[in-house]
Structure formats: structure tokens, C-alpha cells
Scaffold this motif. Structure first.
Motif, PDB file in Angstrom:
ATOM      1  N   SER A  50      36.801  57.243   8.315  1.00 24.39           N
ATOM      2  CA  SER A  50      36.749  57.089   9.774  1.00 24.39           C
ATOM      3  C   SER A  50      37.120  55.686  10.199  1.00 24.39           C
ATOM      4  CB  SER A  50      35.342  57.397  10.296  1.00 24.39           C
ATOM      5  OG  SER A  50      34.991  58.722   9.996  1.00 24.39           O
ATOM      6  N   ILE A  51      37.965  55.626  11.223  1.00 24.11           N
ATOM      7  CA  ILE A  51      38.358  54.354  11.843  1.00 24.11           C
ATOM      8  C   ILE A  51      38.428  54.595  13.342  1.00 24.11           C
ATOM      9  CG2 ILE A  51      40.186  52.625  12.116  1.00 24.11           C
ATOM     10  CD1 ILE A  51      41.116  53.290   9.297  1.00 24.11           C
ATOM     11  N   ASP A  52      37.799  53.735  14.124  1.00 28.32           N
ATOM     12  CA  ASP A  52      37.916  53.766  15.586  1.00 28.32           C
ATOM     13  C   ASP A  52      37.721  55.157  16.185  1.00 28.32           C
ATOM     14  OD1 ASP A  52      38.437  51.029  15.564  1.00 28.32           O
ATOM     15  OD2 ASP A  52      40.602  51.343  15.382  1.00 28.32           O
ATOM     16  N   GLY A  53      36.716  55.871  15.726  1.00 29.40           N
ATOM     17  CA  GLY A  53      36.399  57.168  16.294  1.00 29.40           C
ATOM     18  C   GLY A  53      37.213  58.338  15.773  1.00 29.40           C
ATOM     19  N   GLU A  54      38.154  58.104  14.898  1.00 30.65           N
ATOM     20  CA  GLU A  54      38.947  59.183  14.287  1.00 30.65           C
ATOM     21  C   GLU A  54      38.489  59.361  12.844  1.00 30.65           C
ATOM     22  OE1 GLU A  54      40.918  61.188  15.746  1.00 30.65           O
ATOM     23  OE2 GLU A  54      41.287  60.127  17.617  1.00 30.65           O
ATOM     24  N   THR A  55      38.474  60.609  12.386  1.00 32.78           N
ATOM     25  CA  THR A  55      38.038  60.914  11.024  1.00 32.78           C
ATOM     26  C   THR A  55      39.061  61.800  10.340  1.00 32.78           C
ATOM     27  OG1 THR A  55      35.718  60.775  11.663  1.00 32.78           O
ATOM     28  CG2 THR A  55      36.204  61.921   9.605  1.00 32.78           C
ATOM     29  N   GLY A  56      39.446  61.407   9.131  1.00 35.39           N
ATOM     30  CA  GLY A  56      40.320  62.225   8.294  1.00 35.39           C
ATOM     31  C   GLY A  56      39.496  62.820   7.166  1.00 35.39           C
ATOM     32  N   TRP A  57      39.892  64.028   6.716  1.00 32.55           N
ATOM     33  CA  TRP A  57      39.125  64.756   5.719  1.00 32.55           C
ATOM     34  C   TRP A  57      39.968  65.094   4.496  1.00 32.55           C
ATOM     35  CZ3 TRP A  57      33.987  65.446   6.285  1.00 32.55           C
ATOM     36  CH2 TRP A  57      33.457  65.256   7.559  1.00 32.55           C
ATOM     37  N   GLY A  58      39.327  65.053   3.334  1.00 33.07           N
ATOM     38  CA  GLY A  58      39.940  65.489   2.087  1.00 33.07           C
ATOM     39  C   GLY A  58      38.916  66.261   1.275  1.00 33.07           C
ATOM     40  N   GLU A  59      39.392  66.975   0.260  1.00 34.60           N
ATOM     41  CA  GLU A  59      38.513  67.821  -0.548  1.00 34.60           C
ATOM     42  C   GLU A  59      38.650  67.450  -2.020  1.00 34.60           C
ATOM     43  OE1 GLU A  59      37.910  72.577  -1.121  1.00 34.60           O
ATOM     44  OE2 GLU A  59      39.936  71.778  -1.364  1.00 34.60           O
ATOM     45  N   ALA A  60      37.522  67.327  -2.694  1.00 35.38           N
ATOM     46  CA  ALA A  60      37.484  67.118  -4.142  1.00 35.38           C
ATOM     47  C   ALA A  60      36.799  68.332  -4.748  1.00 35.38           C
ATOM     48  CB  ALA A  60      36.710  65.833  -4.482  1.00 35.38           C
ATOM     49  N   ALA A  61      37.586  69.200  -5.378  1.00 35.85           N
ATOM     50  CA  ALA A  61      37.039  70.454  -5.898  1.00 35.85           C
ATOM     51  C   ALA A  61      37.608  70.751  -7.287  1.00 35.85           C
ATOM     52  CB  ALA A  61      37.337  71.590  -4.938  1.00 35.85           C
ATOM     53  N   PRO A  62      37.241  69.944  -8.292  1.00 31.16           N
ATOM     54  CA  PRO A  62      37.751  70.238  -9.629  1.00 31.16           C
ATOM     55  C   PRO A  62      37.226  71.588 -10.120  1.00 31.16           C
ATOM     56  CG  PRO A  62      36.013  68.605  -9.755  1.00 31.16           C
ATOM     57  CD  PRO A  62      36.296  68.838  -8.297  1.00 31.16           C
TER      58      PRO A  62
END
Length: 168
Positions: A70-82
Motif C-alpha cells: 500500500s502507498i498513498d491509499g492504494e493497495t496492490g495484491w499478490g498471492e503466494a500459494a505453493p
């Protein structure tokens, strides 16, 4: 995730040490150049609707994690699913996230979250910068082996799912 709420199956959540200097493509980008986003690692233990059986064994639950930047109110998402028994152990990914280390799965999750964050800071959808990609894709479901695999596949087809992978 669109509303940034984590599912109820979420267990542990902890902040991760992350410092971004480039986008996932290696290109410098003003949106992420030399910034320290707030980074969190959310551990989830997800029970499967049906056990998934292959030659490697049966999986009834999946351990996975969501990574948020998250930066300045924006959030990016990723997934870790081995995947159990095929990728690095989930505990290895968790330890690397806690300690500021890395694994292939954790790097992929951070790349996903970074790309999503860059798109969101530019008020775009992540898919908008991918050339030649359809915005709607047919659902594909993976099924395992087992005595009832034909019944499962027939049920999926009856439900309108036309792309099915049988994992051996």
C-alpha cells in the motif's frame, strides 16, 4: 479483495520488510521508485470444497497467503500459494516473508502485488496494460483423480464449465 477485506479464514497477519526500486518488468517507474510501501502478509488456511487427489496424495486444505502493498491509499495484491509437494514448502515462504528473505513463490507474489499497485496508482485495471488479452475468460477447473472423477467432470460440464484439467 476488491473491498480490501480479508476472508474470515485468515490466520496470522504480519508486516513485511519491502523496498521497491523497480516495477516487475525491471523498468523504473515513478509510482514505485525508491519507496517503502506498507507491506503485509496474510496467512490463510482454506478448506477445499472437495478433497483433491492426485498420484502425489490427497489435499483437503490449502495453505496460502495474500501479500498487500500500500502507498498513498492504494493497495496492490499478490498471492503466494505453493502447491504441497511440488513447490517450496509454505513454511519456507512464511519464514522468508517474516525475515525479509525471498523464495520463488514470494517473489512472484510481490511482483503481482507491485504490478497491481502500479496499475491502481495509475487508475487502471491490471489487465489494461496486457496486449491481446480478453477481458472475459472462460472458467477452468482442475480436478484430481479418484473413483468419482467422471461424475465430477460430468457435473462441471452440466454446470457450464467447459475447460477442465484432470491432474494426475
Amino acid at each position: 479483495l476488491a473491498s480490501h477485506r480479508i476472508p474470515r479464514t485468515c490466520g496470522d497477519r504480519f508486516s513485511m520488510p519491502v523496498h521497491l526500486t523497480k516495477t516487475p518488468t525491471g523498468r523504473k517507474d515513478a509510482a514505485v521508485e525508491s519507496v517503502r510501501p506498507r507491506a503485509y502478509f496474510y496467512i490463510l488456511d482454506v478448506p477445499l470444497h472437495r478433497p483433491f487427489t492426485t498420484a502425489s496424495g490427497t489435499v483437503e486444505r490449502r495453505e496460502l497467503a495474500l501479500v498487500s502493498l500500500s502507498i498513498d491509499g492504494e493497495t496492490g495484491w499478490g498471492e503466494a500459494a505453493p502447491y504441497p509437494g511440488q513447490d517450496e514448502a509454505f513454511a519456507t515462504v512464511v519464514a522468508a516473508a517474516r525475515d525479509g528473505g525471498t523464495t520463488p513463490t514470494l517473489r512472484a507474489a510481490l511482483d503481482e502485488a507491485t504490478a497491481d499497485l502500479v496499475a491502481r496508482t495509475q487508475k487502471k485495471r491490471l489487465i489494461d496494460d496486457v496486449p491481446g488479452v480478453r477481458t472475459e475468460l472462460p472458467l477452468c477447473v482442475a480436478v484430481g483423480t479418484g473413483s468419482n472423477v467422471l461424475d465430477v467432470v460430468n457435473g462441471l460440464v452440466a454446470d457450464g464449465i467447459l475447460q477442465i484439467k484432470v491432474k494426475i
